[in-house]
Enzyme design. Structure first.
Site, mmCIF file in Angstrom:
data_model
loop_
_atom_site.group_PDB
_atom_site.id
_atom_site.type_symbol
_atom_site.label_atom_id
_atom_site.label_comp_id
_atom_site.label_asym_id
_atom_site.label_seq_id
_atom_site.Cartn_x
_atom_site.Cartn_y
_atom_site.Cartn_z
ATOM 1 N N HIS A 19 -24.936 10.844 -13.214
ATOM 2 C CA HIS A 19 -25.493 9.743 -12.423
ATOM 3 C C HIS A 19 -26.665 9.057 -13.117
ATOM 4 O O HIS A 19 -26.847 7.848 -12.987
ATOM 5 C CB HIS A 19 -25.858 10.249 -11.027
ATOM 6 C CG HIS A 19 -24.643 10.674 -10.250
ATOM 7 N ND1 HIS A 19 -24.643 11.700 -9.341
ATOM 8 C CD2 HIS A 19 -23.353 10.219 -10.290
ATOM 9 C CE1 HIS A 19 -23.421 11.841 -8.824
ATOM 10 N NE2 HIS A 19 -22.627 10.964 -9.397
ATOM 11 N N HIS A 42 -12.308 8.078 -9.473
ATOM 12 C CA HIS A 42 -12.339 9.332 -8.703
ATOM 13 C C HIS A 42 -13.656 9.321 -7.930
ATOM 14 O O HIS A 42 -14.674 9.836 -8.404
ATOM 15 C CB HIS A 42 -12.261 10.541 -9.639
ATOM 16 C CG HIS A 42 -10.989 10.634 -10.404
ATOM 17 N ND1 HIS A 42 -10.667 9.773 -11.434
ATOM 18 C CD2 HIS A 42 -9.927 11.484 -10.270
ATOM 19 C CE1 HIS A 42 -9.472 10.090 -11.910
ATOM 20 N NE2 HIS A 42 -8.996 11.125 -11.225
ATOM 21 N N SER A 108 -21.534 8.690 -7.033
ATOM 22 C CA SER A 108 -21.390 7.505 -7.893
ATOM 23 C C SER A 108 -21.087 6.222 -7.108
ATOM 24 O O SER A 108 -21.642 5.166 -7.432
ATOM 25 C CB SER A 108 -20.336 7.752 -8.974
ATOM 26 O OG SER A 108 -19.130 8.221 -8.429
ATOM 27 N N GLU A 126 -9.738 7.204 -4.226
ATOM 28 C CA GLU A 126 -9.927 8.595 -3.779
ATOM 29 C C GLU A 126 -8.645 9.047 -3.091
ATOM 30 O O GLU A 126 -8.144 8.351 -2.204
ATOM 31 C CB GLU A 126 -11.136 8.699 -2.835
ATOM 32 C CG GLU A 126 -11.362 10.072 -2.230
ATOM 33 C CD GLU A 126 -11.439 11.212 -3.245
ATOM 34 O OE1 GLU A 126 -12.226 11.124 -4.195
ATOM 35 O OE2 GLU A 126 -10.666 12.196 -3.094
ATOM 36 N N GLY A 155 -6.431 7.048 -9.030
ATOM 37 C CA GLY A 155 -7.183 6.137 -9.878
ATOM 38 C C GLY A 155 -6.575 6.030 -11.270
ATOM 39 O O GLY A 155 -6.714 5.003 -11.932
ATOM 40 N N ASP A 175 -14.046 10.161 -13.350
ATOM 41 C CA ASP A 175 -14.743 11.424 -13.044
ATOM 42 C C ASP A 175 -13.820 12.366 -12.280
ATOM 43 O O ASP A 175 -14.072 12.704 -11.126
ATOM 44 C CB ASP A 175 -16.000 11.079 -12.216
ATOM 45 C CG ASP A 175 -16.803 12.299 -11.843
ATOM 46 O OD1 ASP A 175 -16.725 13.318 -12.557
ATOM 47 O OD2 ASP A 175 -17.515 12.240 -10.816
HETATM 48 C C1 LIG Z 1 -15.795 15.008 -9.212
HETATM 49 S S1 LIG Z 1 -15.250 14.283 -7.757
HETATM 50 C C2 LIG Z 1 -15.910 12.673 -7.808
HETATM 51 C C3 LIG Z 1 -17.372 12.566 -7.656
HETATM 52 C C4 LIG Z 1 -17.900 11.175 -7.697
HETATM 53 N N1 LIG Z 1 -17.362 10.414 -8.823
HETATM 54 C C5 LIG Z 1 -19.406 11.178 -7.815
HETATM 55 O O1 LIG Z 1 -19.929 11.207 -8.936
HETATM 56 O O2 LIG Z 1 -20.069 11.135 -6.780
HETATM 57 C C6 LIG Z 1 -13.566 13.989 -8.077
HETATM 58 C C7 LIG Z 1 -12.843 13.354 -6.911
HETATM 59 O O3 LIG Z 1 -11.575 12.876 -7.374
HETATM 60 C C8 LIG Z 1 -10.618 13.036 -6.346
HETATM 61 N N2 LIG Z 1 -9.308 12.947 -7.018
HETATM 62 C C9 LIG Z 1 -8.577 13.918 -7.607
HETATM 63 N N3 LIG Z 1 -7.508 13.385 -8.250
HETATM 64 C C10 LIG Z 1 -7.571 12.037 -8.049
HETATM 65 C C11 LIG Z 1 -6.801 10.928 -8.496
HETATM 66 N N4 LIG Z 1 -5.726 11.109 -9.274
HETATM 67 N N5 LIG Z 1 -7.172 9.690 -8.138
HETATM 68 C C12 LIG Z 1 -8.271 9.487 -7.354
HETATM 69 N N6 LIG Z 1 -9.055 10.504 -6.903
HETATM 70 C C13 LIG Z 1 -8.721 11.755 -7.265
HETATM 71 C C14 LIG Z 1 -10.970 14.353 -5.734
HETATM 72 O O4 LIG Z 1 -10.463 14.426 -4.406
HETATM 73 C C15 LIG Z 1 -12.517 14.302 -5.784
HETATM 74 O O5 LIG Z 1 -13.027 13.776 -4.588
#
Ligand SMILES: C[S@@+](CC[C@H](N)C(=O)[O-])C[C@H]1O[C@@H](n2cnc3c(N)ncnc32)[C@H](O)[C@@H]1O
Length: 305
Positions: A19, A42, A108, A126, A155, A175
């Site tokens: 971040h 993500h 994020s 998401e 994503g 991410d």
């Molecule tokens: C590490 S977290 C994201 C944290 C966020 N980017 C932050 O920094 O606050 C990863 C997220 O991706 C989601 N996720 C997993 N596979 C995904 C995909 N193919 N496309 C979108 N989201 C996905 C998960 O459910 C999870 O909520």
């Protein structure tokens, strides 16, 4: 079915690196008036409560944002100046905690939405049903409906349709939770495809440094991709180290969901030019605040073609 929930990890050392870096990127890109398209492939749930069950179960923010804040307060009492990127990150977390307590942690999407100007757009992907619902609800409450889209699909797949952005200016944060082994190759494939569609975009990929072969090779393959496509890249890693009783041989954690993960990295393509210097000033300070006694380190490497 996905089981990863970012709420367990919000505000940990990996979030601090991610971040702080993401914020510095968006600040730089926001200096020009042209509209920006920001994509978070993500997104997670948006913002998190650090004082409630999920975050308290793991307590990861204690050794992350909360330790960093305490170190900054101690430094301020001694009249020390903090690196600009650290101050900006801590002020941003403070912005979401007007009562001075660190109860809310901005993920994020929340950092990105805070910096949106009227001409900018934010696309949030998401797939987790609960987190997607929380994200949609929180975005609705913001009242920035026309600027922010929550997309309940992958994503990795959805990014294609958004590039290049109409204004030809944009940044993408990738991410994944790396819960699936396939996330590692998907990052590389998605990034390569995105760079072909929009070669001048700024891309930021977070990755864990853990004892999995896929993770070992990802950082190296990301560098090779940037070099092959002749794009400037920057890689920053933060390893907070171990307690002495944890043993020096276990420098990186094994296991599902990176339990005990001690190190992670951010790989950037087309990084803003001041970023390497900003990180070289910020990361030693962050590491002094977060480090455990054994094996802590930071690195910033970069290449311009
Ligand atoms: C590490 S977290 C994201 C944290 C966020 N980017 C932050 O920094 O606050 C990863 C997220 O991706 C989601 N996720 C997993 N596979 C995904 C995909 N193919 N496309 C979108 N989201 C996905 C998960 O459910 C999870 O909520």
């Amino acid at each position: 079915m996905f089981s990863y929930r970012h709420a367990f990890h919000a505000g940990n050392h990996a979030d601090v690196l991610k971040h702080l870096t993401w914020l510095a990127i968006l600040r730089y890109l926001g200096q020009k008036d042209t509209a920006l398209q920001i994509v978070d492939t993500h997104a997670g749930a948006g913002q998190y409560r650090l004082d409630q069950d999920l975050a308290r179960t793991s307590g990861e923010s204690d050794a992350g944002i909360l330790r960093l804040r305490a170190a900054a307060e101690a430094a301020a009492r001694q009249g020390q100046h903090l690196p600009e990127a650290v101050t900006d990150y801590l002020d941003t977390v403070g912005h979401f905690n007007p009562d001075g307590q660190a109860r809310v942690y901005p993920g994020s999407p929340w950092i990105s939405q805070m910096l949106l100007r009227p001409q900018d757009k934010l696309k949030l992907f998401e797939v987790h049903p609960t987190d997607a619902r929380l994200l949609s609800k929180q975005v609705e409450e913001l009242g920035k409906g026309r600027q922010i889209d929550v997309l309940r699909r992958s994503g990795f797949e959805g990014l294609k349709g958004l590039l290049p952005p109409p204004s030809r200016r944009g940044a993408v944060l990738m991410d994944p939770s790396y819960e699936l082994k396939t996330d590692y190759p998907a990052v590389l494939e998605t990034l390569e495809d995105a760079l072909k569609r929009f070669p001048t975009g700024t891309y930021a990929v977070w990755y864990p440094v853990i004892g999995r072969p896929e993770a070992h090779t990802l950082a190296r393959k990301l560098k090779a991709l940037g070099t092959r496509l002749q794009r400037p890249w920057l890689q920053a890693e933060l390893n907070v180290g171990l307690q002495p009783e944890e043993g020096t041989s276990a420098k990186v954690a094994q296991g599902q969901h990176h339990a005990g993960m001690r190190a992670s990295g951010m790989h950037l393509i087309n990084p803003p030019f001041p970023l390497a210097d900003q990180l070289r000033q910020a990361l030693p300070w962050v590491l002094t605040a977060l480090r455990e006694p054994v094996g802590a380190s930071w690195t910033v490497t970069e290449q311009s073609p």
